[in-house]
Design a protein around this motif. Structure first.
Motif, PDB file in Angstrom:
ATOM      1  N   GLY A 240       0.787  -1.232   0.000  1.00  0.00           N
ATOM      2  CA  GLY A 240       0.000   0.000   0.000  1.00  0.00           C
ATOM      3  C   GLY A 240       0.814   1.274   0.000  1.00  0.00           C
ATOM      4  N   ASN A 241       2.143   1.133  -0.170  1.00  0.00           N
ATOM      5  CA  ASN A 241       3.005   2.323  -0.131  1.00  0.00           C
ATOM      6  C   ASN A 241       2.919   3.166  -1.401  1.00  0.00           C
ATOM      7  OD1 ASN A 241       4.345   2.128   2.462  1.00  0.00           O
ATOM      8  ND2 ASN A 241       5.336   0.286   1.673  1.00  0.00           N
ATOM      9  N   TYR A 242       2.430   2.553  -2.474  1.00  0.00           N
ATOM     10  CA  TYR A 242       2.348   3.263  -3.754  1.00  0.00           C
ATOM     11  C   TYR A 242       0.875   3.439  -4.127  1.00  0.00           C
ATOM     12  CZ  TYR A 242       7.317   2.204  -4.136  1.00  0.00           C
ATOM     13  OH  TYR A 242       8.672   2.114  -3.897  1.00  0.00           O
ATOM     14  N   PRO A 243       0.365   4.662  -4.164  1.00  0.00           N
ATOM     15  CA  PRO A 243      -1.065   4.872  -4.437  1.00  0.00           C
ATOM     16  C   PRO A 243      -1.482   4.621  -5.880  1.00  0.00           C
ATOM     17  CG  PRO A 243       0.053   6.986  -4.148  1.00  0.00           C
ATOM     18  CD  PRO A 243       1.050   5.919  -3.801  1.00  0.00           C
ATOM     19  N   ALA A 244      -0.564   4.685  -6.842  1.00  0.00           N
ATOM     20  CA  ALA A 244      -0.943   4.590  -8.255  1.00  0.00           C
ATOM     21  C   ALA A 244      -1.633   3.271  -8.613  1.00  0.00           C
ATOM     22  CB  ALA A 244       0.272   4.827  -9.147  1.00  0.00           C
ATOM     23  N   PRO A 245      -1.089   2.101  -8.231  1.00  0.00           N
ATOM     24  CA  PRO A 245      -1.770   0.861  -8.614  1.00  0.00           C
ATOM     25  C   PRO A 245      -3.195   0.775  -8.062  1.00  0.00           C
ATOM     26  CG  PRO A 245       0.455   0.407  -7.842  1.00  0.00           C
ATOM     27  CD  PRO A 245       0.170   1.835  -7.516  1.00  0.00           C
ATOM     28  N   LEU A 246      -3.394   1.277  -6.864  1.00  0.00           N
ATOM     29  CA  LEU A 246      -4.730   1.236  -6.266  1.00  0.00           C
ATOM     30  C   LEU A 246      -5.689   2.168  -7.002  1.00  0.00           C
ATOM     31  CD1 LEU A 246      -3.670   1.167  -2.505  1.00  0.00           C
ATOM     32  CD2 LEU A 246      -4.433  -0.746  -3.915  1.00  0.00           C
ATOM     33  N   GLU A 247      -5.180   3.313  -7.441  1.00  0.00           N
ATOM     34  CA  GLU A 247      -6.008   4.249  -8.209  1.00  0.00           C
ATOM     35  C   GLU A 247      -6.343   3.665  -9.577  1.00  0.00           C
ATOM     36  OE1 GLU A 247      -8.320   7.479  -8.200  1.00  0.00           O
ATOM     37  OE2 GLU A 247      -6.921   7.080  -6.557  1.00  0.00           O
ATOM     38  N   ILE A 248      -5.406   2.965 -10.177  1.00  0.00           N
ATOM     39  CA  ILE A 248      -5.653   2.286 -11.460  1.00  0.00           C
ATOM     40  C   ILE A 248      -6.759   1.245 -11.299  1.00  0.00           C
ATOM     41  CG2 ILE A 248      -4.643   0.646 -13.101  1.00  0.00           C
ATOM     42  CD1 ILE A 248      -1.955   2.208 -12.670  1.00  0.00           C
ATOM     43  N   LEU A 249      -6.704   0.489 -10.211  1.00  0.00           N
ATOM     44  CA  LEU A 249      -7.736  -0.517  -9.963  1.00  0.00           C
ATOM     45  C   LEU A 249      -9.110   0.120  -9.802  1.00  0.00           C
ATOM     46  CD1 LEU A 249      -5.862  -2.958  -7.555  1.00  0.00           C
ATOM     47  CD2 LEU A 249      -6.754  -3.497  -9.824  1.00  0.00           C
ATOM     48  N   LYS A 250      -9.151   1.261  -9.132  1.00  0.00           N
ATOM     49  CA  LYS A 250     -10.438   1.956  -8.972  1.00  0.00           C
ATOM     50  C   LYS A 250     -11.007   2.359 -10.328  1.00  0.00           C
ATOM     51  CE  LYS A 250      -9.467   3.832  -4.360  1.00  0.00           C
ATOM     52  NZ  LYS A 250      -9.154   5.065  -3.578  1.00  0.00           N
ATOM     53  N   CYS A 251     -10.120   2.829 -11.211  1.00  0.00           N
ATOM     54  CA  CYS A 251     -10.562   3.218 -12.556  1.00  0.00           C
ATOM     55  C   CYS A 251     -11.112   2.015 -13.324  1.00  0.00           C
ATOM     56  CB  CYS A 251      -9.412   3.838 -13.346  1.00  0.00           C
ATOM     57  SG  CYS A 251      -9.026   5.535 -12.902  1.00  0.00           S
ATOM     58  N   LEU A 252     -10.359   0.930 -13.315  1.00  0.00           N
ATOM     59  CA  LEU A 252     -10.755  -0.224 -14.115  1.00  0.00           C
ATOM     60  C   LEU A 252     -11.911  -1.001 -13.486  1.00  0.00           C
ATOM     61  CD1 LEU A 252      -7.239  -1.244 -15.337  1.00  0.00           C
ATOM     62  CD2 LEU A 252      -9.171  -0.653 -16.779  1.00  0.00           C
ATOM     63  N   GLU A 253     -12.177  -0.768 -12.228  1.00  0.00           N
ATOM     64  CA  GLU A 253     -13.373  -1.309 -11.598  1.00  0.00           C
ATOM     65  C   GLU A 253     -14.582  -0.449 -11.966  1.00  0.00           C
ATOM     66  OE1 GLU A 253     -14.580  -3.076  -7.236  1.00  0.00           O
ATOM     67  OE2 GLU A 253     -13.310  -1.303  -7.312  1.00  0.00           O
ATOM     68  N   HIS A 254     -14.328   0.847 -12.134  1.00  0.00           N
ATOM     69  CA  HIS A 254     -15.398   1.817 -12.402  1.00  0.00           C
ATOM     70  C   HIS A 254     -15.855   1.813 -13.858  1.00  0.00           C
ATOM     71  CE1 HIS A 254     -16.401   5.890 -13.968  1.00  0.00           C
ATOM     72  NE2 HIS A 254     -17.176   5.973 -12.897  1.00  0.00           N
ATOM     73  N   HIS A 255     -14.906   1.714 -14.798  1.00  0.00           N
ATOM     74  CA  HIS A 255     -15.201   2.015 -16.204  1.00  0.00           C
ATOM     75  C   HIS A 255     -16.215   1.098 -16.897  1.00  0.00           C
ATOM     76  CE1 HIS A 255     -12.236   4.970 -15.738  1.00  0.00           C
ATOM     77  NE2 HIS A 255     -11.220   4.436 -16.401  1.00  0.00           N
ATOM     78  N   PRO A 256     -16.086  -0.252 -16.790  1.00  0.00           N
ATOM     79  CA  PRO A 256     -17.021  -1.102 -17.532  1.00  0.00           C
ATOM     80  C   PRO A 256     -18.482  -0.777 -17.182  1.00  0.00           C
ATOM     81  CG  PRO A 256     -15.201  -2.408 -16.713  1.00  0.00           C
ATOM     82  CD  PRO A 256     -15.087  -1.058 -16.075  1.00  0.00           C
ATOM     83  N   GLY A 257     -19.287  -0.595 -18.228  1.00  0.00           N
ATOM     84  CA  GLY A 257     -20.698  -0.267 -18.019  1.00  0.00           C
ATOM     85  C   GLY A 257     -20.980   1.215 -17.956  1.00  0.00           C
ATOM     86  N   LYS A 258     -19.914   2.019 -17.843  1.00  0.00           N
ATOM     87  CA  LYS A 258     -20.077   3.470 -17.806  1.00  0.00           C
ATOM     88  C   LYS A 258     -19.850   4.044 -19.208  1.00  0.00           C
ATOM     89  CE  LYS A 258     -20.585   4.206 -13.273  1.00  0.00           C
ATOM     90  NZ  LYS A 258     -20.541   2.850 -12.739  1.00  0.00           N
ATOM     91  N   SER A 259     -20.342   5.254 -19.419  1.00  0.00           N
ATOM     92  CA  SER A 259     -20.112   5.916 -20.694  1.00  0.00           C
ATOM     93  C   SER A 259     -18.647   6.320 -20.811  1.00  0.00           C
ATOM     94  CB  SER A 259     -20.990   7.165 -20.804  1.00  0.00           C
ATOM     95  OG  SER A 259     -20.570   8.144 -19.867  1.00  0.00           O
ATOM     96  N   ARG A 260     -18.216   6.569 -22.039  1.00  0.00           N
ATOM     97  CA  ARG A 260     -16.828   6.993 -22.241  1.00  0.00           C
ATOM     98  C   ARG A 260     -16.554   8.294 -21.485  1.00  0.00           C
ATOM     99  NH1 ARG A 260     -14.970   8.376 -28.254  1.00  0.00           N
ATOM    100  NH2 ARG A 260     -16.161  10.245 -27.763  1.00  0.00           N
ATOM    101  N   GLU A 261     -17.518   9.195 -21.473  1.00  0.00           N
ATOM    102  CA  GLU A 261     -17.340  10.488 -20.806  1.00  0.00           C
ATOM    103  C   GLU A 261     -17.132  10.297 -19.306  1.00  0.00           C
ATOM    104  OE1 GLU A 261     -19.554   9.831 -23.221  1.00  0.00           O
ATOM    105  OE2 GLU A 261     -18.427  11.037 -24.680  1.00  0.00           O
ATOM    106  N   GLU A 262     -17.923   9.393 -18.714  1.00  0.00           N
ATOM    107  CA  GLU A 262     -17.772   9.131 -17.274  1.00  0.00           C
ATOM    108  C   GLU A 262     -16.414   8.500 -16.974  1.00  0.00           C
ATOM    109  OE1 GLU A 262     -21.797   7.959 -15.160  1.00  0.00           O
ATOM    110  OE2 GLU A 262     -21.670   6.972 -17.126  1.00  0.00           O
ATOM    111  N   ALA A 263     -16.003   7.575 -17.834  1.00  0.00           N
ATOM    112  CA  ALA A 263     -14.715   6.902 -17.637  1.00  0.00           C
ATOM    113  C   ALA A 263     -13.560   7.890 -17.767  1.00  0.00           C
ATOM    114  CB  ALA A 263     -14.559   5.772 -18.651  1.00  0.00           C
ATOM    115  N   ILE A 264     -13.650   8.776 -18.754  1.00  0.00           N
ATOM    116  CA  ILE A 264     -12.596   9.771 -18.956  1.00  0.00           C
ATOM    117  C   ILE A 264     -12.514  10.727 -17.771  1.00  0.00           C
ATOM    118  CG2 ILE A 264     -12.028  11.843 -20.305  1.00  0.00           C
ATOM    119  CD1 ILE A 264     -12.882  10.248 -22.807  1.00  0.00           C
ATOM    120  N   LYS A 265     -13.657  11.144 -17.284  1.00  0.00           N
ATOM    121  CA  LYS A 265     -13.675  12.051 -16.123  1.00  0.00           C
ATOM    122  C   LYS A 265     -12.984  11.397 -14.927  1.00  0.00           C
ATOM    123  CE  LYS A 265     -16.808  14.719 -13.173  1.00  0.00           C
ATOM    124  NZ  LYS A 265     -18.226  15.050 -12.869  1.00  0.00           N
TER     125      LYS A 265
END
Length: 702
Positions: A240-265
């Motif tokens: 947990g010392n590096y926040p980037a991988p966790l933030e990437i996971l949040k994005c890729l958990e969020h994006h499927p099923g969302k619009s491109r605009e929501e994913a980009i935001k």
């Protein structure tokens, strides 16, 4: 950067950053792209466009230096501008094709993903990647939005979370390439692909989309399982010392099923948050530092760069040195008195190169050519070469005998180097003919993977010798630092007291595995107890008995005797199957006989806490300042580079000197004094720290 040329009714957008070896995208480049897109869209005679690089590589990504100057709001604005352009490419009625040859990194890969079709060359030099995580960031121009739609969620996670390269063969396997072609025909293939897409003759891989199985993994419990497994792996590796991988996971958990605009935001917000985090700032600083250390500081003194190396000693280190040398263009003569050692070395080198063939990084003919550059000789007699790198056992008299003989036979201009982690290079050099050309080259194991090369200079070492050592190291793809000769040089000197403190903690009853665990939680790649087993307990005992152990004893810090006792018992660590841990059937468990070495009633009944972690980190950091104080190091910067790339000091801290700078010198001194009061003089703050505090001197300027 972007210039438009029309050929056969197809727009060729040429990428060529003036005054730079690499193509990178800046805000000005994005503005110029708007004009090109306007022209292509408005001109009815243009059927579509090809992105084509006139440099050896495609596109290295964004100019990260510019981002460091931006506020959070400015970062968001640039992100929106970039996304708007890439969306425009993706939504265009006219096909856009990326022709990829060489390196296509970061924003380059994101641009390619926005295009309708891809031409990828079959060259071993061609590779795609989203390396932003290595800078503490996430892909900011659609990498998290588009890659999983092309290669599936598990594969996308693998590449985005690690930042590793995707070579051409993998891109073909994943179905990213619409056309896989020889580099000499890439532009022609790109133009034809545009025409075929425009006429409807070619349905792109992008249009076909994912398989039914990969689509299923984007939703419901399947997606949750994939993300959960990825998160477990991330936490195991990073604590947990590096926040980037966790933030990437949040994005890729969020994006499927969302619009491109929501994913980009979501991606823009994640990128902005990470860019302004302290971890990203240190990793980006480290990236630029590493690049600056790829230059030879003694280049003006280099004449007759070495081409043929002799490596003496076919053990683990000598084998590794010879392998990375032939892999980077050197002809190597590997010598050893043992025929078995030479045969084993050739086998290891062959396997290393074979793996590169399997990964399509080199061709079969390249494999044979490289292997032919390695000559094996069962002898230790000098052979004509431009440089000798000696890598025999750590024994001073043995090294003196060997290097004296070679120095008498080799040309006076030949470099003579000893691969040693602690032996005094000055004493080795003094027995040699022309001692000014003798120095130490301290490689780290495994040589094929560890990036650092510590070059040790004596009072007599010439700049010409240093220039040659740097030339060799840089050509071997090493990050090089030069340090002055002294007990343990720099890396071994700061590692030894930390490992010794771990031995003391064991003697106090702290569990071996909990000491390892607490230091991994602090950001070290492996714990200190495991590290000693991997280095070799005999090596640790040897160092403690030498000049380094004597120096620490004079400062009131005795070396713990346990490693010497273990060596006498034949418990040498992982290589013997038994050390602090026992290694059986690929499993590791605490040596059941270990506690007895510390006393009949001794037991490991304490779990390591933050104070234990402070002790291990502070004694290491303090020793770094002793090295700066004694001119072992020429500056704090090289100390940070050496600790991170040689010893795995937590990269997100910036290294021992940057860590001290950020924490505050006064706070570090206070903590050292607290530890000194409780654990005696081995925590005495280095005088240079006191001097910095009293003079109000900063280690770095913010």
């Amino acid at each position: 950067m972007f210039k438009l040329q029309i050929e056969n009714n197809v727009g060729i957008i040429k990428l060529n950053k003036e005054g730079s070896d690499h193509n990178t995208i800046s805000m000005d480049d994005l503005d110029s792209m708007v004009e090109l897109l306007d022209t292509i869209e408005k001109d009815n005679s243009i059927e579509g466009a090809v992105f084509y690089s006139e440099k050896k590589d495609f596109l290295a990504g964004a100019d990260i230096k510019k981002f460091l100057e931006m506020s959070e709001e400015e970062t968001r604005k640039v992100g929106k501008t970039g996304h708007s352009l890439f969306n425009r490419i993706e939504d265009s009625q006219k096909p856009f094709v990326a022709v990829i040859h060489g390196a296509c990194m970061g924003g380059g890969t994101e641009l390619a993903l926005a295009c309708h079709g891809l031409v990828i060359t079959d060259s071993s030099k061609t590779k795609l990647g989203l390396p932003e995580v290595k800078l503490g960031l996430l892909p900011g121009l659609g990498g998290t939005v588009r890659l999983y739609k092309r290669i599936g969620l598990p594969n996308a996670l693998d590449y985005i979370l690690t930042g590793k390269n995707m070579y051409a063969s993998k891109a073909k396997k994943f179905g990213l390439a619409d056309v896989f072609v020889d580099e000499n025909f890439r532009l022609k293939a790109g133009i034809q692909l545009v025409k075929d897409i425009a006429s409807g003759k070619h349905i792109t891989k992008k249009s076909k989309g994912l398989s039914v199985k990969d689509k299923a993994l984007l939703f419901g419990p399947f997606k949750s399982f994939v993300i959960s497994k990825a998160k477990d792996n991330v936490m195991a590796k990073t604590q947990g010392n590096y926040p980037a991988p966790l933030e990437i996971l949040k994005c890729l958990e969020h994006h499927p099923g969302k619009s491109r605009e929501e994913a980009i935001k979501r991606e823009i917000e994640g990128f902005t948050k990470l860019l302004h985090s302290p971890e990203a700032r240190q990793l980006i600083r480290l990236f630029f530092l590493m690049n600056s250390y790829k230059k030879n500081p003694y280049s003006e003194d280099l004449s007759d760069a070495p081409e043929h190396l002799s490596v003496l000693g076919a053990g683990l280190m000598g084998n590794g040195i010879s392998t990375v040398s032939i892999d980077n263009g050197y002809k190597v003569t590997l010598l050893d008195l043992s025929d078995d050692a030479l045969k084993n070395a050739k086998k290891n080198t062959s396997e290393y190169l074979e793996n590169k063939v399997k990964r399509k990084q080199i061709s079969r003919s390249d494999y044979q050519k490289l292997l032919n550059d390695l000559q094996l000789i069962e002898s230790d007699e000098p052979v004509k070469s431009d440089a000798l790198i000696e890598a025999v056992f750590e024994d001073l008299e043995l090294k003196q005998k060997i290097l004296k003989k070679w120095s008498e036979k080799l040309d006076a201009s030949a470099l003579i180097a000893t691969n040693t982690s602690a032996l005094p290079v000055s004493e080795i050099a003094e027995v040699c003919t022309n001692p000014e050309r003798v120095l130490g080259m301290h490689y780290f194991s495994p040589v094929e993977k560890m990036p650092l090369l510590e070059i040790i200079k004596t009072d007599k070492t010439s700049k010409t010798a240093l220039a040659k050592a740097y030339d060799i190291g840089l050509n071997q793809s090493k990050v090089c630092i030069d340090v002055s000769d002294g007990p343990g040089f720099y890396t071994t000197r700061i590692l030894a007291p930390m490992l010794n403190e771990a031995m003391i903690a064991l003697s106090e009853g702290y569990e071996p595995q909990s000491i390892d665990r607490i230091m991994k939680k602090r950001g070290f790649p492996v714990g200190p107890i495991t590290l000693i087993d991997e280095i070799g307990i005999d090596v640790g005992a040897h160092i403690n008995r030498g000049a380094l152990g004597k120096m620490f004893k004079e400062r009131g810090a005795n070396s713990h005797p346990v490693m010497g006792i273990m060596e006498d018992k034949g418990w040498l660590g992982k290589k013997s199957g038994k050390g602090f841990y026992v290694y059986e059937d690929k499993k590791k468990s605490v040596n059941p006989d270990l506690a007895n070495l510390f006393g009949d009633d001794h037991s490991f009944d304490k779990k390591a806490d933050s104070e234990v972690a402070d002790r291990l980190m502070m004694i290491m950091i303090n020793e770094s300042f002793y090295c700066l104080q004694e001119d072992i190091l020429k500056d704090a910067e090289s100390g940070d580079v050496g600790a991170i790339f040689g010893l795995g000091f937590p990269a997100f801290t910036g290294g021992p000197f940057m860590y001290t700078h950020k924490k505050g010198i006064e706070n570090i001194i206070d903590l050292l004094n607290t530890l000194k009061d409780k654990f005696h003089n081995r925590f005495e703050p280095a005088q240079i720290l006191i001097d910095y505090k009293e003079k109000g001197k900063e280690i770095y300027k913010d």
